[in-house]
Enzyme design. Structure first.
Site, PDB file in Angstrom:
ATOM      1  N   GLU A  82      30.652  50.845  27.773  1.00 26.62           N
ATOM      2  CA  GLU A  82      31.904  51.607  27.906  1.00 26.62           C
ATOM      3  C   GLU A  82      32.195  52.512  26.719  1.00 26.62           C
ATOM      4  O   GLU A  82      32.612  53.660  26.891  1.00 26.62           O
ATOM      5  CB  GLU A  82      33.096  50.659  28.134  1.00 26.62           C
ATOM      6  CG  GLU A  82      33.204  50.103  29.546  1.00 26.62           C
ATOM      7  CD  GLU A  82      32.374  48.854  29.761  1.00 26.62           C
ATOM      8  OE1 GLU A  82      31.737  48.380  28.789  1.00 26.62           O
ATOM      9  OE2 GLU A  82      32.359  48.329  30.899  1.00 26.62           O
TER      10      GLU A  82
ATOM     11  N   HIS B 282      40.027  39.758  32.953  1.00 21.84           N
ATOM     12  CA  HIS B 282      39.890  40.801  33.975  1.00 21.84           C
ATOM     13  C   HIS B 282      41.222  41.189  34.611  1.00 21.84           C
ATOM     14  O   HIS B 282      41.246  41.811  35.663  1.00 21.84           O
ATOM     15  CB  HIS B 282      38.927  40.343  35.081  1.00 21.84           C
ATOM     16  CG  HIS B 282      37.490  40.437  34.691  1.00 21.84           C
ATOM     17  ND1 HIS B 282      37.002  39.900  33.524  1.00 21.84           N
ATOM     18  CD2 HIS B 282      36.420  41.009  35.310  1.00 21.84           C
ATOM     19  CE1 HIS B 282      35.697  40.125  33.460  1.00 21.84           C
ATOM     20  NE2 HIS B 282      35.317  40.799  34.517  1.00 21.84           N
TER      21      HIS B 282
END
Lengths: 360, 327
Positions: B60, B129
């Site tokens: 990322e 998450h």
């Protein structure tokens, strides 16, 4: 230097004068910092001049350059004026980043200098993005990405190298290995025997160059860039160099010996190029002295320019946050409190609108 | 108008912007060959090819930074995070590089980039998450943040975000991807401006201010409140930053009672900013203290019952509304 000049025609005497300009600029910046004309952090490039000079001598003016926070030299080498560089250090509106960036954030769009980045290795992915754009548009430019030996242990560096290799992007990663990440020597920071081996881990061709030798740096980068222009790919160079000063102005560099510093000083990149040119009959002592005098004068004039330049105006504070103007120009100024305080304000619905109008 | 899903709406927005501007490209994990982790980019690889629909490794920080660099020289990257929980790995790029560049360079380099993907809690994904990142990012000067709740808003806001000359975060929601709504036909250009809220349901007794996943929740509760003779106005912020103060104030001036229902945590949450602005600017319009319904201030537990207890839910919202209505 003019745009698009092929490598062999870049005049070496001119590059020597660039190296002198960088040296004299940094010396004067140091003095102005001590005189408290310059704030924040200030990292000097003295001793490393051959790396950036060799690099710009090997590329075209429309190639992209991006570096870390030791960035004054990269802007000067690209053609940003000493005036704009010094004014930036002084935080003035005439600076290359309008006084909003400071020492660590030099930018010059016109000269394809993409910063000036102060988070170690955070700009290496940006360099890969610049190279991505080159390939996306089918251009034959190259991106030169400079960073120090301290960057090679950051995650961003590793992710960027992998992406560059995976997508075969036209970028030269140039590690300016000056042996110390702030005060931590490479030996104490890096598990490798030599930094260049990092490249091998990503299947990127890597080489070591003597970063104190202008010609060696220039010729190696020219060779690599030539190959990239034919077929885009990343490359890695470890330029072994040395900074004579501490990490920043506040660092006395007590982690290294005087003898070590002296050893490198004897190998000074400016002295070396001067000797080469003199030996070959391309430079006289008088010429050298004249170049040095010119460099000093340019820098002195830059100090005067910076001193006389205006501060960025307060009323433009919100002008450089969003490209299309202020979106959230702070919370509005406090409305005046009605006499007697809010509790005394009528609560009848009919009066609410009026009370609200008063407060807005 | 025709009915499509939130996922299809986003897919149309991407396709239309890719078609319109050759500088636009989409990059992220599984966006190309896998057709998108949530199928938002379904069919785009086939239509636009691997030059513009680009799979990345799980990296990322690297690909978010790549996007910022490409934007410096005028490309208009759309960077997909598989979830905004993973954007935290790229926090430095999203917070330090993208929004600071315009200022640091004295206005030389603006960054026309979109970071998009699902944000906020989904269902039993656990603490790592389930992050709702809107309040982190909205606090950063230089970023714009929107969080559409309907297919129409998702399409119109994403298209606007791609055309914006600044970094814009489009916060989608996993649980909304399959939700349906009416959207203009594809041949009709749909652009919804950033910084414009929308009243999703008119009411006169209480303003329920919401965004993203809390919009369907607020609408559901508003319908229930009808039975109790409470008329709730549902104001969907759509954009967190810029914040549509006017729409908020107009609604409060009508109802005089406010509940903010947000999907983030209470401490320094979006609702805190909304409350501050209301009391500062239209204090006299309030007939009751403002209530906030948010997540509980704990990391998200996996257990379903506990997760429900942590999330803003109908019971909590009903209670809060009744409290501000003294009902």
């Amino acid at each position: 230097m003019t745009a698009m000049q092929p490598v062999e025609q870049r005049d070496e005497v001119e590059m020597l004068s660039l190296m002198l300009l960088i040296r004299r600029f940094e010396e004067r910046a140091s003095q102005q910092y001590q005189a408290q004309k310059i704030g924040g952090f200030c990292h000097l490039y003295i001793g490393q001049e051959a790396v950036v000079a060799g690099a710009v001598a090997a590329v075209r003016d429309d190639d992209y350059i991006i570096t870390a926070y030791r960035d004054h030299a990269h802007a000067l080498a690209r053609g940003t004026s000493a005036n704009a560089c010094m004014a930036e250090l002084f935080g003035k509106e005439t600076g290359c980043s309008r006084g909003l960036g400071g020492s660590m954030h030099f930018f010059d769009k016109q000269h394809h200098m993409y910063g000036g980045h102060a988070i170690v290795a955070a700009h290496v992915p940006l360099a890969v993005g610049l190279a991505f754009a080159i390939k996306y548009r089918g251009e034959d430019r190259v991106t030169l990405c400079f960073f120090g030996d301290g960057a090679i242990n950051q995650g961003a560096f590793h992710e960027a190298l992998n992406l560059a290799a995976l997508y075969k992007l036209p970028v030269v990663f140039i590690c300016e290995n000056n042996l110390f990440a702030m005060g931590t020597s490479v030996k104490r920071s890096t598990s490798l025997k030599q930094i260049v081996d990092r490249a091998e881990g990503y299947d990127i061709p890597g080489e070591i160059v003597d970063g104190m030798n202008f010609r060696e740096v220039r010729d190696k980068i020219a060779e690599v860039v030539d190959s990239i222009r034919k077929e885009p790919h990343p490359a890695f160079l470890e330029a072994r160099t040395y900074r004579y000063r501490g990490h920043s102005m506040s660092d006395p560099a007590s982690y290294r010996t005087k003898e070590e510093l002296e050893k490198y000083r004897l190998d000074d990149p400016i002295t070396r190029l001067r000797a080469q040119l003199t030996r070959e009959g391309k430079l006289t002592n008088e010429q050298f002295d004249r170049l040095d005098k010119q460099a000093k004068e340019t820098v002195m004039a830059a100090v005067k320019f910076a001193e006389n330049s205006p501060e960025p105006p307060l009323d433009k504070l919100y002008d450089y946050t969003y490209a299309d103007g202020a979106v959230e120009p702070g919370v509005p100024a406090a409305p005046e409190r009605p006499e007697g305080g809010p509790r005394a304000t009528p609560k009848q619905p009919a009066d609410r609108a009026a009370a609200t109008e008063d407060r807005r | 108008m025709r009915e499509i899903t939130y996922r299809q709406a986003l897919n149309e927005a991407l396709a239309e912007e890719l078609e319109r501007d050759p500088n636009v490209f989409l990059m992220g994990e599984e966006v190309a060959e896998y057709q998108g982790a949530y199928k938002v980019s379904h069919g785009l690889l086939e239509r636009f090819g691997p030059r513009r629909i680009i799979d990345t490794p799980i990296s990322e920080n690297g690909f978010a930074g790549l996007g910022v660099g490409a934007a410096m020289v005028g490309l208009r990257p759309i960077i997909e995070f598989m979830t905004f929980s993973f954007s935290l790995v790229a926090f430095d790029q999203v917070v330090n590089n993208a929004p600071n560049m315009y200022t640091m360079s004295g206005g030389q380099f603006n960054i026309p980039i979109v970071f998009r993907g699902p944000n906020g809690p989904a269902h039993q994904l656990g603490a790592t998450h389930s992050h709702a990142t809107e309040n982190f990012y909205a606090s950063v000067p230089g970023l714009k943040v929107c969080a559409p709740a309907t297919p129409r808003d998702a399409k119109g806001l994403l298209k606007t975000a791609v055309r914006d000359n600044n970094p814009v975060l489009v916060l989608e929601a996993e649980l909304l991807y399959s939700s349906k709504g009416m959207v203009e036909p594809p041949d009709e250009e749909l652009l919804i401006p950033l910084g414009k809220a929308e009243v999703k349901r008119e009411g006169s007794d209480v303003s329920v201010i919401c965004y993203s996943q809390t919009v369907p929740l607020a609408l559901k509760v508003a319908a229930q409140l009808e039975d109790e003779d409470i008329s709730a106005e549902v104001v969907d912020l759509r954009s967190i930053k810029p914040l549509d103060e006017k729409a908020i104030f107009d609604s409060v001036a009508k109802t005089h009672r406010v509940v903010v229902v947000e999907q983030d945590h209470p401490f320094c949450g979006v609702g805190a900013e909304v409350c501050y602005r209301i009391q500062k600017n239209i204090f006299d319009q309030l007939d009751a203290p403002i209530m906030r319904v948010s997540q509980e201030d704990v990391p998200m537990p996996y257990n379903e019952r506990l997760e429900h207890a942590v999330l803003p839910n109908a019971e909590k919202l009903l209670t809060a509304v009744k409290q501000v209505c003294y009902a």
